[in-house]
Design a protein around this motif. Sequence first.
Motif, mmCIF file in Angstrom:
data_model
loop_
_atom_site.group_PDB
_atom_site.id
_atom_site.type_symbol
_atom_site.label_atom_id
_atom_site.label_comp_id
_atom_site.label_asym_id
_atom_site.label_seq_id
_atom_site.Cartn_x
_atom_site.Cartn_y
_atom_site.Cartn_z
ATOM 1 N N PRO A 119 0.805 -1.235 0.000
ATOM 2 C CA PRO A 119 0.000 0.000 0.000
ATOM 3 C C PRO A 119 0.833 1.278 0.000
ATOM 4 C CG PRO A 119 -0.843 -1.573 1.606
ATOM 5 C CD PRO A 119 0.444 -2.129 1.111
ATOM 6 N N LEU A 120 1.952 1.301 0.739
ATOM 7 C CA LEU A 120 2.765 2.513 0.796
ATOM 8 C C LEU A 120 3.439 2.786 -0.547
ATOM 9 C CD1 LEU A 120 4.312 2.218 4.368
ATOM 10 C CD2 LEU A 120 2.571 3.829 3.582
ATOM 11 N N ARG A 121 3.824 1.734 -1.259
ATOM 12 C CA ARG A 121 4.415 1.931 -2.584
ATOM 13 C C ARG A 121 3.349 2.407 -3.573
ATOM 14 N NH1 ARG A 121 8.246 -2.586 -4.813
ATOM 15 N NH2 ARG A 121 9.188 -0.761 -5.822
ATOM 16 N N VAL A 122 2.137 1.887 -3.426
ATOM 17 C CA VAL A 122 1.039 2.363 -4.274
ATOM 18 C C VAL A 122 0.782 3.839 -4.021
ATOM 19 C CG1 VAL A 122 -1.439 2.170 -4.745
ATOM 20 C CG2 VAL A 122 -0.052 0.090 -4.463
ATOM 21 N N LEU A 123 0.763 4.221 -2.742
ATOM 22 C CA LEU A 123 0.553 5.621 -2.394
ATOM 23 C C LEU A 123 1.669 6.497 -2.971
ATOM 24 C CD1 LEU A 123 -0.990 7.825 -0.856
ATOM 25 C CD2 LEU A 123 0.359 7.232 1.181
ATOM 26 N N GLY A 124 2.910 6.042 -2.861
ATOM 27 C CA GLY A 124 4.033 6.785 -3.422
ATOM 28 C C GLY A 124 3.905 6.965 -4.921
ATOM 29 N N THR A 125 3.441 5.911 -5.604
ATOM 30 C CA THR A 125 3.239 5.991 -7.051
ATOM 31 C C THR A 125 2.179 7.025 -7.400
ATOM 32 O OG1 THR A 125 3.852 3.661 -7.326
ATOM 33 C CG2 THR A 125 2.575 4.674 -9.103
ATOM 34 N N LEU A 126 1.063 7.008 -6.677
ATOM 35 C CA LEU A 126 -0.022 7.956 -6.949
ATOM 36 C C LEU A 126 0.423 9.398 -6.684
ATOM 37 C CD1 LEU A 126 -3.051 5.983 -5.438
ATOM 38 C CD2 LEU A 126 -2.447 6.268 -7.852
ATOM 39 N N ILE A 127 1.176 9.602 -5.595
ATOM 40 C CA ILE A 127 1.673 10.948 -5.290
ATOM 41 C C ILE A 127 2.594 11.441 -6.402
ATOM 42 C CG2 ILE A 127 3.187 12.265 -3.740
ATOM 43 C CD1 ILE A 127 2.075 10.591 -1.426
ATOM 44 N N SER A 128 3.484 10.559 -6.858
ATOM 45 C CA SER A 128 4.424 10.945 -7.903
ATOM 46 C C SER A 128 3.705 11.271 -9.210
ATOM 47 C CB SER A 128 5.445 9.824 -8.134
ATOM 48 O OG SER A 128 6.450 10.231 -9.024
ATOM 49 N N LEU A 129 2.744 10.452 -9.593
ATOM 50 C CA LEU A 129 2.025 10.688 -10.844
ATOM 51 C C LEU A 129 1.161 11.949 -10.758
ATOM 52 C CD1 LEU A 129 0.994 7.054 -11.833
ATOM 53 C CD2 LEU A 129 2.906 8.421 -12.684
ATOM 54 N N PHE A 130 0.593 12.209 -9.581
ATOM 55 C CA PHE A 130 -0.160 13.459 -9.424
ATOM 56 C C PHE A 130 0.795 14.653 -9.528
ATOM 57 C CE2 PHE A 130 -2.120 16.888 -6.897
ATOM 58 C CZ PHE A 130 -3.330 16.992 -7.585
ATOM 59 N N GLY A 131 2.004 14.497 -8.989
ATOM 60 C CA GLY A 131 3.002 15.555 -9.116
ATOM 61 C C GLY A 131 3.341 15.824 -10.577
ATOM 62 N N VAL A 132 3.450 14.773 -11.381
ATOM 63 C CA VAL A 132 3.710 14.950 -12.810
ATOM 64 C C VAL A 132 2.574 15.735 -13.466
ATOM 65 C CG1 VAL A 132 3.928 13.758 -15.036
ATOM 66 C CG2 VAL A 132 5.167 12.914 -13.040
ATOM 67 N N SER A 133 1.327 15.413 -13.097
ATOM 68 C CA SER A 133 0.190 16.147 -13.664
ATOM 69 C C SER A 133 0.228 17.622 -13.263
ATOM 70 C CB SER A 133 -1.135 15.503 -13.219
ATOM 71 O OG SER A 133 -1.408 15.761 -11.847
ATOM 72 N N MET A 134 0.732 17.905 -12.053
ATOM 73 C CA MET A 134 0.883 19.296 -11.621
ATOM 74 C C MET A 134 1.919 20.016 -12.480
ATOM 75 S SD MET A 134 -1.010 20.235 -8.896
ATOM 76 C CE MET A 134 -0.031 21.378 -7.897
ATOM 77 N N MET B 183 6.410 16.757 -5.206
ATOM 78 C CA MET B 183 5.544 15.583 -5.060
ATOM 79 C C MET B 183 6.108 14.396 -5.834
ATOM 80 S SD MET B 183 1.761 17.330 -5.335
ATOM 81 C CE MET B 183 0.912 15.798 -4.947
ATOM 82 N N VAL B 184 6.648 14.663 -7.020
ATOM 83 C CA VAL B 184 7.261 13.588 -7.804
ATOM 84 C C VAL B 184 8.395 12.944 -7.023
ATOM 85 C CG1 VAL B 184 8.593 13.044 -9.880
ATOM 86 C CG2 VAL B 184 6.631 14.588 -10.032
ATOM 87 N N ILE B 185 9.280 13.771 -6.483
ATOM 88 C CA ILE B 185 10.445 13.265 -5.753
ATOM 89 C C ILE B 185 10.017 12.540 -4.475
ATOM 90 C CG2 ILE B 185 12.532 13.958 -4.518
ATOM 91 C CD1 ILE B 185 12.781 16.253 -6.566
#
Length: 297
Positions: free
Chosen positions: A125-140, A284-286
């Motif tokens: 779950p924590l890796r999934v959360l990290g992935t979602l945060i990073s991808l949202f950062g890319v969208s930003m 957020m990506v980092i």
Amino acid sequence: MNRESNLFVYLMLVGTMALWGGTWISGKMLAGSMGPLSASFLRFLSAAVFLVISAWMQEGKVPRLPLKFVPHTAFLGLTGVFMYSWFFFKGLESIPAGRAALIVACIPVCVASVSAMVFKERFGPLRVLGTLISLFGVSMVLSEGDPLSLLSHGVAAGDLLILGCVVAWTGYSIGGRIAMRHLDPARAVTWSCVLGALFLLGPALNAGLVDDVLRSSFGDWLNILYLGVIATGVSYAWYYRGIRAIGPSRAAIFINLVPVFAIIFAQILLGETVGLAVLGGGAMVITGVYMTNRFAR
């Protein structure tokens, strides 16, 4: 390893990330002087020559590539050299270097996600959360702070090209993991550069390589040598020394410094400015990349 030698390895890895951060500035300068295929070919031709000469001086011979491993290495040359470098230079023709570096910072998350599917790695779950945060950062970063605008306006052409770098390097990383079962890293890097340069030669000639070479300036050649010799040949050797000393997971964390150096260098050398929304997205990506690597098993 004692504290003093640890410090040397850390400084070497930080230096490597600074060199890789500088590739975005050097690439941006070169993208304004010659076509992307010409720049890509000349970069990896210089890298291939440097790596072959280095291997000859260290081992007394060119590292042999068994015929059965040619397909593996050709795939690395196609993805990590041909595709990545074309997307790199073509994208930098139209978007700032700092912005491009922040987009590419999501590569480790993409590699981890694809690895989980291909190699059946555990992805908690924590890796999934990290992935979602990073991808949202890319969208930003792509939307400059307004992700919903991507639904109505889409993604700019230059950003799409840099996203092509992400796809190409993800393929290279997955292919590299398979190739490393049979080849040592130095041999794989050397031959992927050689084959990648060969793949680029025909298209580069067709796109005006000779004219680009004839009108290139002294500064263009300095950028080519920096990208090929320093940022590929020398820095790869430093990075692999770091991996041997402290392990791949700890060494990979340093990659988060690449976009930081790229933004600093872009501001100093190119006069680029990055908005707060883009910086926030980059953070957020980092953060997502760190979480994905930190909680890997």
